[in-house]
Design an enzyme around this catalytic site. Sequence first.
Site, short mmCIF file in Angstrom:
data_model
loop_
_atom_site.label_atom_id
_atom_site.label_comp_id
_atom_site.label_asym_id
_atom_site.label_seq_id
_atom_site.Cartn_x
_atom_site.Cartn_y
_atom_site.Cartn_z
N ASP A 133 0.83 -1.20 0.00
CA ASP A 133 0.00 0.00 0.00
C ASP A 133 0.87 1.25 0.00
O ASP A 133 1.94 1.30 0.60
CB ASP A 133 -0.89 -0.02 1.25
CG ASP A 133 -1.80 1.18 1.34
OD1 ASP A 133 -2.68 1.33 0.46
OD2 ASP A 133 -1.62 1.99 2.27
N GLU A 141 0.99 -0.40 -5.18
CA GLU A 141 0.02 0.67 -5.36
C GLU A 141 0.83 1.97 -5.42
O GLU A 141 1.18 2.55 -4.39
CB GLU A 141 -0.99 0.72 -4.22
CG GLU A 141 -2.12 1.71 -4.49
CD GLU A 141 -2.60 2.45 -3.24
OE1 GLU A 141 -3.68 3.05 -3.31
OE2 GLU A 141 -1.90 2.46 -2.22
#
Length: 738
Positions: free
Chosen positions: A399, A452
């Site tokens: 993330d 990401e």
Amino acid sequence: MDPFFLNTQHVELLVSGKQSSPQDLLGIVSESLNQDRIVLFRPGAETVFVELRGKIQQAESHHSGIFSLPVMKGISPQDYRVYHQNGLLAHDPYAFPLLWGEIDSFLFHEGTHQRIYERMGAIPCEIDGVPGVRFIVWAPHAQRVSVIGDFNGWHGLVNPLHKVSDQGVWELFVPGLTAGACYKWEMVTESGQVLIKSDPYGKFFGPPPWSVSVVIDDSYEWTDSEWLEERIKKTEGPMNIYEVHVGSWRWQEGQPLNYKELADQLALYCKQMHYTHVELLPVTEHPLNESWGYQTTGYYAPTSRYGSFEDLQYFIDTMHQHGIGVILDWVPGHFPIDSFAMSGFDGTPLYEYTRNPSPLHPHWHTYTFDYAKPEVCNFLLGSVLFWIDKMHVDGIRVDAVSSMLYLDYGRYAGEWVPNRYGGRENLDAIRFLQQFNTVIHEKYPGVLTFAEESTTFPKITVSVEEGGLGFDYKWNMGWMHDTLHYFEKDFPYRPYHQSDLTFPQWYAFSERFLLPFSHDEVVHGKRSLIGKMPGDAWRQFAQLRLLLGYQICQPGKKLLFMGGEFGQGREWSPGRELDWELLDISYHQGVHLCSQELNALYVQSPQLWQADHLPSSFRWVDFSDVRNGVVAYLRFADADAKKALLCVHHFGVGYFPHYLLPILPLESCDLLMNTDDTRFGGSGKGFREPEILTPEIARQEREAAGLIEADDESGPDCWGLDIELPPSATLIFSVTLQ
């Protein structure tokens, strides 16, 4: 003269809770050539009894809680046990050897200990035939570290750990403890402050807000060996990911399904819908439901909200039995400020990055990790290796990679400190991510990593050897943003935004991309996917079917957040289940069936996934019809293939009984998929058999339609394909090139 163990300085440090080497004072100590002595510390006790080889003896009482018992030479830890004030009988923790060795120390402080999860934290084990739990923690700036729990009345003076290295590793073996024991760390900082902390390496925790760490026994018997052996063969296959938040997919009797209840239902659903993987929003332990798991405090622990450690192992095992891979969202970029966890762990910013004027990240009000410390990198690396080794996950999605890569991410001038070259790149984070990918791919071939990453940082999916970060895939945030930006426009305005559809193809093969419609796009006022669509209900659902078809056809792996497959109307909320009752409504049934058949077509069609990272897999047919919003292209499994898929997307609302596409010479053309099918809630148009037109006939058709003048000789004539084009639809044809 008092014996050495009553040395005033040693006793004062022990009693005041500042003794860093209790193992040197307590346990079995040599007193003479013929005699040893058992030395015990029992604060608050008036008497202490010892069972020595079956005989109960009373220990001598000294001052300040020190007790001792003279014994014959050569006594072993197994030969005696001590009665506690609660009547329990247990072996002496300070009689057992310390196991943290020089190799452990070297690897950990170098940041390369690949099995640190089997050394740090609370590890059930057996030493010299005695079962118990070995506790190890890194706290270099603490004066004293104790393990406290229900086994010692949460008393910080009873079980102080021994500092086994000058670099701050502490250890203690507590015999007799078993899985289920609750514990925390109690620390005395350099300033004398007493801190109570959860274990960063804890494998399980009590339910929030109870932050107690729990000893676990990892004894699950896996049944997925065949899956793991075959996993590497699946990496080049289709990848259609269903993104799931465990706590809000489906509820039962007003509560989320637990891991075991979820396992069979979700596995069967994914098989039915032709998803190849599930991606779980973080199931690492976290204190705040509203963080969705992205503010992690237990990097080695599945959240207890949905069941036990073993329950999650069962869930993953079950998914594998059904042929579904499991990808875990993982957050190494920042951690929460909660005082019970890692923040100021030993009284200093041990894990925190401190070189900016403010240590808090402006976006999330969290701390960022200090990747310059090898021990911090080893903590993070150990976490991900733990999830792969002990939990059998098949992929790790990292993330907020951009926030790791850039020192100025979310910060203004003056709020960050440049790197040693004066730049804004976080060189330590870059090295960590390269190490992360290198170790995973070397140690676990077939496990995939996803970034990401929302900027243009280069070489995200280029190998580390070639100077890249080494990820397998990068989320294509640009494609997602541009696509949804286009779809949100009302139909009269779309011709002015056609570049939202065509521009992403300029960089579509610069990385190995995954195309996401993720949870982030259906929260915080952004509306659900169906809610983004303009027009009345019929047009909204037609557009959603078109969108799902468009995603399936575009080059790149696929990800869809739960609810998007049936047209969830409300924004997603972690506090309720999906609106499954919508499947009683025909429009939603239609989208659901359409999504199912699109997914099936995707996994069965190598043209859509076999070479989707290569430019040779994609060839434009036409994107010039801006007014009507039509784009068409071919998808190939390999450059020399004669078989291809022709993908046609009509983003407008008109209906064209005869629509002429310029096309390469074709031998055949057969319709495979039409999102305007009445079975999906469409109008049923677009099923007329396509007509392949020779260049001469195609030119006549274009002249008749006014697309070219009769005397226009610019450019060579091309073949044509006459199709029936329904409104707001995706058509997919199987074509054979001449």
